[in-house]
Design a protein around this motif. Structure first.
Motif, mmCIF file in Angstrom:
data_model
loop_
_atom_site.group_PDB
_atom_site.id
_atom_site.type_symbol
_atom_site.label_atom_id
_atom_site.label_comp_id
_atom_site.label_asym_id
_atom_site.label_seq_id
_atom_site.Cartn_x
_atom_site.Cartn_y
_atom_site.Cartn_z
ATOM 1 N N GLY A 58 0.925 -1.154 0.200
ATOM 2 C CA GLY A 58 0.749 -0.195 -0.283
ATOM 3 C C GLY A 58 1.035 1.089 -0.015
ATOM 4 N N MET A 59 2.130 1.143 0.697
ATOM 5 C CA MET A 59 2.566 1.666 0.860
ATOM 6 C C MET A 59 3.545 2.703 -0.534
ATOM 7 N N HIS A 60 4.107 1.248 -1.089
ATOM 8 C CA HIS A 60 3.850 1.106 -2.399
ATOM 9 C C HIS A 60 3.352 2.886 -3.495
ATOM 10 N N ASP A 61 1.843 1.496 -3.301
ATOM 11 C CA ASP A 61 0.752 2.468 -4.318
ATOM 12 C C ASP A 61 0.234 3.403 -4.226
ATOM 13 N N LEU A 62 1.004 4.121 -2.869
ATOM 14 C CA LEU A 62 0.820 5.603 -2.397
ATOM 15 C C LEU A 62 1.945 6.551 -3.329
ATOM 16 N N ALA A 63 3.411 6.174 -3.218
ATOM 17 C CA ALA A 63 4.522 6.391 -4.044
ATOM 18 C C ALA A 63 3.821 6.588 -5.376
ATOM 19 N N ASP A 64 3.539 5.414 -6.065
ATOM 20 C CA ASP A 64 3.153 5.733 -7.101
ATOM 21 C C ASP A 64 2.070 6.628 -7.141
ATOM 22 N N ARG A 65 1.322 6.658 -7.033
ATOM 23 C CA ARG A 65 0.691 7.905 -7.668
ATOM 24 C C ARG A 65 1.211 9.403 -7.024
ATOM 25 N N VAL A 66 2.445 9.437 -5.862
ATOM 26 C CA VAL A 66 2.276 10.845 -5.443
ATOM 27 C C VAL A 66 3.451 11.276 -7.077
ATOM 28 N N PHE A 67 4.419 9.872 -7.397
ATOM 29 C CA PHE A 67 5.439 10.730 -8.592
ATOM 30 C C PHE A 67 4.237 10.232 -9.890
ATOM 31 N N GLY A 68 2.907 9.829 -10.027
ATOM 32 C CA GLY A 68 2.286 10.245 -11.511
ATOM 33 C C GLY A 68 1.383 11.658 -10.719
ATOM 34 N N ARG A 69 1.410 12.194 -9.965
ATOM 35 C CA ARG A 69 0.975 13.721 -9.681
ATOM 36 C C ARG A 69 2.103 14.423 -9.142
ATOM 37 N N PHE A 70 3.047 14.417 -8.553
ATOM 38 C CA PHE A 70 3.909 15.828 -8.836
ATOM 39 C C PHE A 70 5.165 15.268 -9.673
ATOM 40 N N ASP A 71 6.076 16.906 -10.153
ATOM 41 C CA ASP A 71 7.260 16.137 -10.649
ATOM 42 C C ASP A 71 8.524 16.294 -10.230
ATOM 43 N N LEU A 72 8.588 14.667 -9.140
ATOM 44 C CA LEU A 72 9.496 14.783 -8.325
ATOM 45 C C LEU A 72 11.077 13.988 -9.384
ATOM 46 N N MET A 73 12.049 14.312 -8.054
ATOM 47 C CA MET A 73 12.971 13.498 -8.174
ATOM 48 C C MET A 73 13.145 12.197 -7.583
ATOM 49 N N GLY A 74 13.243 11.912 -6.151
ATOM 50 C CA GLY A 74 12.824 11.322 -5.499
ATOM 51 C C GLY A 74 11.837 11.155 -3.916
ATOM 52 N N LEU A 75 11.834 10.347 -3.694
ATOM 53 C CA LEU A 75 10.665 9.852 -2.575
ATOM 54 C C LEU A 75 10.542 9.275 -1.498
ATOM 55 N N LEU A 76 11.393 9.975 -0.430
ATOM 56 C CA LEU A 76 11.729 8.525 0.744
ATOM 57 C C LEU A 76 10.385 8.330 2.088
ATOM 58 N N MET A 77 10.111 7.934 2.142
ATOM 59 C CA MET A 77 8.401 7.467 3.172
ATOM 60 C C MET A 77 9.139 6.053 3.681
ATOM 61 N N ILE A 104 6.861 20.369 -1.349
ATOM 62 C CA ILE A 104 6.102 20.189 -0.091
ATOM 63 C C ILE A 104 5.112 20.044 -0.681
ATOM 64 N N ASP A 105 3.563 19.596 -2.330
ATOM 65 C CA ASP A 105 2.356 19.200 -2.165
ATOM 66 C C ASP A 105 2.857 17.511 -1.574
ATOM 67 N N ALA A 106 4.282 17.455 -2.391
ATOM 68 C CA ALA A 106 3.892 15.170 -1.707
ATOM 69 C C ALA A 106 4.069 15.062 -1.461
#
Length: 153
Positions: A58-77, A104-106
């Motif tokens: 579920g955390m990985h699914d959330l990360a997928d949604r974050v990368f799809g929604r925001f222009d990110l270089m990286g995400l640490l969760m 910030i939004d991510a």
């Protein structure tokens, strides 16, 4: 860079954030949120339990949604489970982006989802007049409101 973890032991946020920042050269900004066990209102401990087959996926699914929604270089969760005491970190979310608003939004998006629509059950042990007792914690109305605002965007 994508670093999604579920931990059952104490962690030091800076030991995660510093390498994450270094792994994203050329970033314009990093936004980080670290949530800790509150030490107010007689809280003695916090326990987070979860349903293991769903939590990390579920955390990985959330990360997928974050990368799809925001222009990110990286995400640490990183999220903790188990028994914690006041002052210990529970969650660390950090986003790296070329522009601050995406970072910030991510982080805000992740936290609203982790707080209200995640796979964790929380209970607090509080001191009271008759001794310590455990109490289940449900998301507050404000938590649901915070989550709902993302649907309108």
């Amino acid at each position: 860079m994508r670093d999604i973890r579920l931990l059952d032991a104490m962690f030091t946020p800076s030991a995660l954030i510093d390498p994450f920042t270094q792994a994203n050269p050329g970033l314009g900004g990093v936004c980080t949120f670290v949530g800790e066990v509150r030490s107010d209102s007689g809280v003695e401990a916090l326990e987070l339990t979860h349903y293991e087959p769903l939590t990390l996926p579920g955390m990985h699914d959330l990360a997928d949604r974050v990368f799809g929604r925001f222009d990110l270089m990286g995400l640490l969760m990183v999220h903790r489970v188990g028994l914690m005491v006041p002052g210990e970190p529970i969650v660390c979310v950090s986003a790296a982006a070329r522009h601050r608003r995406d970072a910030i939004d991510a982080v805000d998006f992740c936290m609203d989802h982790l707080k209200s629509a995640a796979w964790f059950w929380k209970r607090e042990k509080r001191a009271g007049p008759e001794g310590s007792a455990w109490h289940w914690i449900e998301p507050r109305g404000q938590d649901h409101h915070d989550l709902a605002r993302w649907e309108a965007m």
